[in-house]
Design a protein around this motif. Structure first.
Motif, PDB file in Angstrom:
ATOM      1  N   GLU A 129     -18.658  53.659 -34.400  1.00 20.28           N
ATOM      2  CA  GLU A 129     -19.200  53.791 -33.484  1.00 20.28           C
ATOM      3  C   GLU A 129     -18.330  55.234 -32.667  1.00 20.28           C
ATOM      4  O   GLU A 129     -18.753  56.083 -32.237  1.00 20.28           O
ATOM      5  N   THR A 167     -28.246  44.621 -40.403  1.00 21.92           N
ATOM      6  CA  THR A 167     -28.661  44.358 -39.270  1.00 21.92           C
ATOM      7  C   THR A 167     -27.771  44.924 -38.074  1.00 21.92           C
ATOM      8  O   THR A 167     -28.213  45.375 -37.121  1.00 21.92           O
ATOM      9  N   ALA A 168     -26.472  45.115 -38.261  1.00 22.83           N
ATOM     10  CA  ALA A 168     -25.488  45.582 -37.450  1.00 22.83           C
ATOM     11  C   ALA A 168     -25.945  47.155 -37.277  1.00 22.83           C
ATOM     12  O   ALA A 168     -26.032  47.788 -36.203  1.00 22.83           O
ATOM     13  N   ALA A 206     -29.116  47.668 -35.398  1.00 22.66           N
ATOM     14  CA  ALA A 206     -28.767  47.352 -33.967  1.00 22.66           C
ATOM     15  C   ALA A 206     -28.226  48.591 -33.124  1.00 22.66           C
ATOM     16  O   ALA A 206     -28.482  48.736 -31.926  1.00 22.66           O
ATOM     17  N   MET A 207     -27.401  49.271 -33.986  1.00 16.95           N
ATOM     18  CA  MET A 207     -26.631  50.446 -33.454  1.00 16.95           C
ATOM     19  C   MET A 207     -27.407  52.008 -33.696  1.00 16.95           C
ATOM     20  O   MET A 207     -26.992  52.838 -33.050  1.00 16.95           O
ATOM     21  N   ASP A 227     -17.717  45.421 -26.319  1.00 13.09           N
ATOM     22  CA  ASP A 227     -19.046  45.095 -25.394  1.00 13.09           C
ATOM     23  C   ASP A 227     -19.168  46.423 -24.585  1.00 13.09           C
ATOM     24  O   ASP A 227     -20.377  46.730 -24.331  1.00 13.09           O
ATOM     25  N   HIS A 276     -18.991  49.486 -25.976  1.00 14.83           N
ATOM     26  CA  HIS A 276     -19.401  50.391 -26.694  1.00 14.83           C
ATOM     27  C   HIS A 276     -20.584  50.106 -27.760  1.00 14.83           C
ATOM     28  O   HIS A 276     -21.200  51.018 -28.483  1.00 14.83           O
ATOM     29  N   LEU A 277     -20.736  48.504 -27.980  1.00 12.65           N
ATOM     30  CA  LEU A 277     -21.623  48.249 -29.045  1.00 12.65           C
ATOM     31  C   LEU A 277     -22.440  47.392 -28.250  1.00 12.65           C
ATOM     32  O   LEU A 277     -22.527  46.789 -27.212  1.00 12.65           O
ATOM     33  N   PRO A 278     -23.599  47.309 -29.186  1.00 16.11           N
ATOM     34  CA  PRO A 278     -24.772  46.220 -28.755  1.00 16.11           C
ATOM     35  C   PRO A 278     -23.972  44.758 -28.693  1.00 16.11           C
ATOM     36  O   PRO A 278     -23.245  44.670 -29.386  1.00 16.11           O
ATOM     37  N   ALA A 279     -24.300  43.954 -27.690  1.00 17.58           N
ATOM     38  CA  ALA A 279     -23.738  42.722 -27.701  1.00 17.58           C
ATOM     39  C   ALA A 279     -23.874  41.735 -29.057  1.00 17.58           C
ATOM     40  O   ALA A 279     -22.859  41.166 -29.229  1.00 17.58           O
ATOM     41  N   GLU A 280     -24.759  41.900 -29.676  1.00 21.40           N
ATOM     42  CA  GLU A 280     -25.040  41.071 -30.915  1.00 21.40           C
ATOM     43  C   GLU A 280     -24.034  41.586 -32.005  1.00 21.40           C
ATOM     44  O   GLU A 280     -23.512  40.840 -32.928  1.00 21.40           O
ATOM     45  N   VAL A 281     -23.589  42.736 -31.775  1.00 25.33           N
ATOM     46  CA  VAL A 281     -22.591  43.460 -32.888  1.00 25.33           C
ATOM     47  C   VAL A 281     -21.233  42.982 -32.254  1.00 25.33           C
ATOM     48  O   VAL A 281     -20.249  42.601 -32.930  1.00 25.33           O
TER      49      VAL A 281
END
Length: 380
Positions: free
Chosen positions: A146, A168-169, A172-173, A320, A322-327
């Protein structure tokens, strides 16, 4: 790296670090010869080897950046300084890993860590290189990807955890992903190259290095100059179960102490990874191993490292942002297991007659592949 006898940084920086005994002078590591002395940074981020035994009849070099150049190479200790003509370092002439007091203000510690990571990323961007990211879908490689905004590559067998997690990551990104699908023949072909480049034939080291080598091959073939990795995050920020359990695998009695033990293991691990990536023709880029990040990590209190509920807590708080929470919250398997390389190498060893009841059956298989290749080359 303009100096062929010193890798990683410029001579004035090393001279100043020597004069001030500064173990973290703002680099991503260095090693080599300067002013008649051999040096290697405190975390051993740049490989450096010396000849185990030299004599008047020895005609080869006494040191090198890769083990294949020497007859009996051994790793030069991290943080050490020694005369080139007597490369046995004085135990007192070492840079020592700092031990700063932990920052009590948690939000300030997280801000400091984020700033340090951004400093490391800016340092990477200063160089004119086309960089791709070895992406497993975990928080470490995701944050590198990212912040660098670089293409993503994942390697593994089709049913592997890493390939599924990376897909999946990346979704999400909102990022594209190149999947390097492996076949058993890829491992058979790559094992000798990895063993030769690293100078290691033990099963664990080769299993860890194979995914790096195989993804590096594809990245190099696609025209990139460097491969960025998330190496160092688990050691620096408390990513291992043992730092929470404080079991027989660690000597420390606190989480911070156990994390420091992990950091001290890096000088032996990193040459394997760096040499593996370089064997594909790429430079290795590990932003989390920049001095600024190391310094910030060493100041993290236990509460921002790990406990039974969460590992790498402070690092994840930065992620947190910079990235989606799930990642940012995602855990991952070690690369040799997540890619299924360890499983498939074990299967190949057993198919070749090296059964599990044998001691170190995978290691024996690795040696056999290396010997077979050397025999073929000598007969050509």
């Amino acid at each position: 790296m303009t100096d062929t006898t010193l890798h990683g940084t410029e001579p004035p920086i090393v001279r100043d670090a020597l004069e001030r005994a500064d173990p973290l002078p703002g680099t991503a590591g260095f090693a080599g010869e300067i002013d008649g002395r051999l040096v290697r940074d405190v975390l051993g981020r740049v490989p450096l080897f010396v000849e185990l035994e030299t004599s008047l009849s020895h005609a080869g070099p006494s040191w090198a950046f890769e083990p294949t150049v020497l007859e009996n190479p051994i790793l030069f200790p991290a943080g050490a300084v020694a005369a080139v003509d007597d490369p046995v370092p004085d135990a007192e002439s070492r840079w020592a890993l700092p031990d700063p007091a932990p920052v009590s203000d948690h939000e300030a510690a997280i801000d400091d860590l984020e700033g340090a990571i951004e400093t490391a990323i800016a340092s990477v961007r200063q160089d004119d290189r086309d960089i791709a990211v070895a992406f497993s879908g975990g928080v470490d490689s995701a944050l590198v990807a990212e912040l660098l905004d670089a293409p993503l590559y994942v390697v593994g067998f089709s049913d592997s955890h890493d390939v599924a997690a990376a897909r999946t990551a990346a979704d999400a990104m909102g990022r594209d992903l190149t999947v390097v699908d492996l076949e058993p023949a890829d491992l058979e072909r790559a094992v000798p190259s990895v063993a030769r480049a690293t100078g290691r034939t033990n099963a664990m080291d080769v299993q860890i290095a194979l995914p790096l080598y195989l993804v590096g091959e594809r990245v190099a073939a696609d025209g990139f100059d460097a491969l960025a990795v998330g190496q160092g995050a688990d050691e620096l920020f408390g990513g291992y179960e043992k730092v929470v359990r404080l079991d027989h695998r660690v000597e420390a009695e606190t989480v911070r102490g156990a994390v420091r033990e992990g950091i001290r293991s890096l000088p032996n691990q990193l040459p394997r990874d760096v040499l593996t990536i370089e064997a594909t023709g790429l430079e290795s880029v590990a932003p989390f191993l920049h001095d600024a990040v190391v310094e910030a990590a060493l100041r993290l209190p236990d509460e921002l490292l790990a406990d039974a509920d969460e590992r790498k807590r402070g690092f994840r708080r930065v992620a947190d942002r910079h990235l989606p929470a799930e990642v940012a919250s995602r855990d991952k398997k070690a690369v040799q297991y997540g890619s299924l390389v360890a499983r498939e190498l074990d299967r190949l060893a057993r198919q070749a007659g090296y059964k599990r009841r044998m001691d170190d059956h995978v290691g024996k298989y690795i040696v056999s592949l290396l010997e077979d290749e050397e025999t073929r080359k000598s007969s050509d």
